[in-house]
Motif scaffolding. Sequence first.
Motif, PDB file in Angstrom:
ATOM      1  N   LYS A 155      -0.223   7.778  43.055  1.00  0.00           N
ATOM      2  CA  LYS A 155      -0.323   7.108  41.752  1.00  0.00           C
ATOM      3  C   LYS A 155      -1.649   6.354  41.642  1.00  0.00           C
ATOM      4  N   LYS A 156      -2.049   5.734  42.724  1.00  0.00           N
ATOM      5  CA  LYS A 156      -3.297   4.992  42.741  1.00  0.00           C
ATOM      6  C   LYS A 156      -4.482   5.947  42.536  1.00  0.00           C
ATOM      7  N   GLU A 157      -4.441   7.082  43.224  1.00  0.00           N
ATOM      8  CA  GLU A 157      -5.493   8.081  43.066  1.00  0.00           C
ATOM      9  C   GLU A 157      -5.509   8.636  41.640  1.00  0.00           C
ATOM     10  N   MET A 158      -4.337   8.844  41.070  1.00  0.00           N
ATOM     11  CA  MET A 158      -4.236   9.367  39.719  1.00  0.00           C
ATOM     12  C   MET A 158      -4.803   8.367  38.704  1.00  0.00           C
ATOM     13  N   ARG A 159      -4.479   7.082  38.886  1.00  0.00           N
ATOM     14  CA  ARG A 159      -5.032   6.057  37.990  1.00  0.00           C
ATOM     15  C   ARG A 159      -6.559   6.000  38.100  1.00  0.00           C
ATOM     16  N   GLU A 160      -7.055   6.140  39.314  1.00  0.00           N
ATOM     17  CA  GLU A 160      -8.503   6.133  39.517  1.00  0.00           C
ATOM     18  C   GLU A 160      -9.155   7.335  38.836  1.00  0.00           C
ATOM     19  N   LYS A 161      -8.533   8.502  38.953  1.00  0.00           N
ATOM     20  CA  LYS A 161      -9.044   9.701  38.287  1.00  0.00           C
ATOM     21  C   LYS A 161      -8.986   9.544  36.774  1.00  0.00           C
ATOM     22  N   GLU A 162      -7.927   8.949  36.265  1.00  0.00           N
ATOM     23  CA  GLU A 162      -7.826   8.707  34.823  1.00  0.00           C
ATOM     24  C   GLU A 162      -8.919   7.750  34.365  1.00  0.00           C
ATOM     25  N   ARG A 163      -9.139   6.701  35.164  1.00  0.00           N
ATOM     26  CA  ARG A 163     -10.201   5.739  34.848  1.00  0.00           C
ATOM     27  C   ARG A 163     -11.562   6.438  34.842  1.00  0.00           C
ATOM     28  N   TYR A 191     -12.096   9.636  34.361  1.00  0.00           N
ATOM     29  CA  TYR A 191     -12.103  10.549  33.218  1.00  0.00           C
ATOM     30  C   TYR A 191     -12.459   9.797  31.939  1.00  0.00           C
ATOM     31  N   VAL A 192     -11.849   8.647  31.723  1.00  0.00           N
ATOM     32  CA  VAL A 192     -12.139   7.835  30.528  1.00  0.00           C
ATOM     33  C   VAL A 192     -13.609   7.412  30.537  1.00  0.00           C
ATOM     34  N   GLU A 193     -14.105   7.011  31.693  1.00  0.00           N
ATOM     35  CA  GLU A 193     -15.507   6.596  31.809  1.00  0.00           C
ATOM     36  C   GLU A 193     -16.449   7.776  31.517  1.00  0.00           C
ATOM     37  N   LEU A 194     -16.149   8.931  32.077  1.00  0.00           N
ATOM     38  CA  LEU A 194     -16.957  10.121  31.832  1.00  0.00           C
ATOM     39  C   LEU A 194     -16.917  10.521  30.356  1.00  0.00           C
ATOM     40  N   GLN A 195     -15.755  10.444  29.748  1.00  0.00           N
ATOM     41  CA  GLN A 195     -15.626  10.777  28.326  1.00  0.00           C
ATOM     42  C   GLN A 195     -16.462   9.822  27.480  1.00  0.00           C
ATOM     43  N   LYS A 196     -16.448   8.549  27.846  1.00  0.00           N
ATOM     44  CA  LYS A 196     -17.237   7.542  27.136  1.00  0.00           C
ATOM     45  C   LYS A 196     -18.735   7.861  27.272  1.00  0.00           C
ATOM     46  N   GLN A 197     -19.178   8.206  28.481  1.00  0.00           N
ATOM     47  CA  GLN A 197     -20.583   8.559  28.705  1.00  0.00           C
ATOM     48  C   GLN A 197     -20.952   9.830  27.939  1.00  0.00           C
ATOM     49  N   LYS A 198     -20.055  10.799  27.938  1.00  0.00           N
ATOM     50  CA  LYS A 198     -20.291  12.043  27.201  1.00  0.00           C
ATOM     51  C   LYS A 198     -20.458  11.751  25.714  1.00  0.00           C
TER      52      LYS A 198
END
Length: 187
Positions: free
Chosen positions: A10-18, A20-27
């Motif tokens: 779950k911790k790894e998944m939250r980190e990946k989601e975070r 992903y959100v950061e990458l989407q924001k940069q994109k």
Amino acid sequence: LQNHVLIKLKKEMREKERLYVELQKQKDEISMKNKDIIDSITYAQRIQKAILPSEKQLKSIFKESFLLHIPRDIVSGDFYWISERDNKIYLAAVDCTGHGVPGAFMSIIGNELFEKYTSNVMYQHPNEILNKLNEGFFEVFKDIEDNYLRDGMDIALCIIDKNTKVLEYSGAFNPLYIIRNNNLIEL
């Protein structure tokens, strides 16, 4: 042990989601900046086209003529120039150093220098005009500290005297081609 693995996943998944959100924001930021840049360059294209002679102007001087101007980029350093003064036609095809925005800036400088030196009655011949253009470029870039700046233009410049029917030519890194009796002559 299973609970510990679940917590870790779950911790790894939250980190990946975070991430992903950061990458989407940069994109999204990059996409917006890219759109702004393209919009700006497209507007620069309109400005560049505004300084180029129109096809109508060209046809008013040379009735059986056509215009083929296909820049490699949205804006470019390739430009043409035509003017008619004192029963003489001044015609130039120019390839400025650089492509894109730097080339476009060079073409605007070149256009202004053509206007300046062809309107001056002191310069009657193409070689005189090209020499003044060369001096004009050195003047424009004299304060640039980059010793490696080698900007310039490849030019074909013709002056056609409508009274005498004489064509004078001078070129910077461009020869004059004549087609006579189905033969190509390069000067």
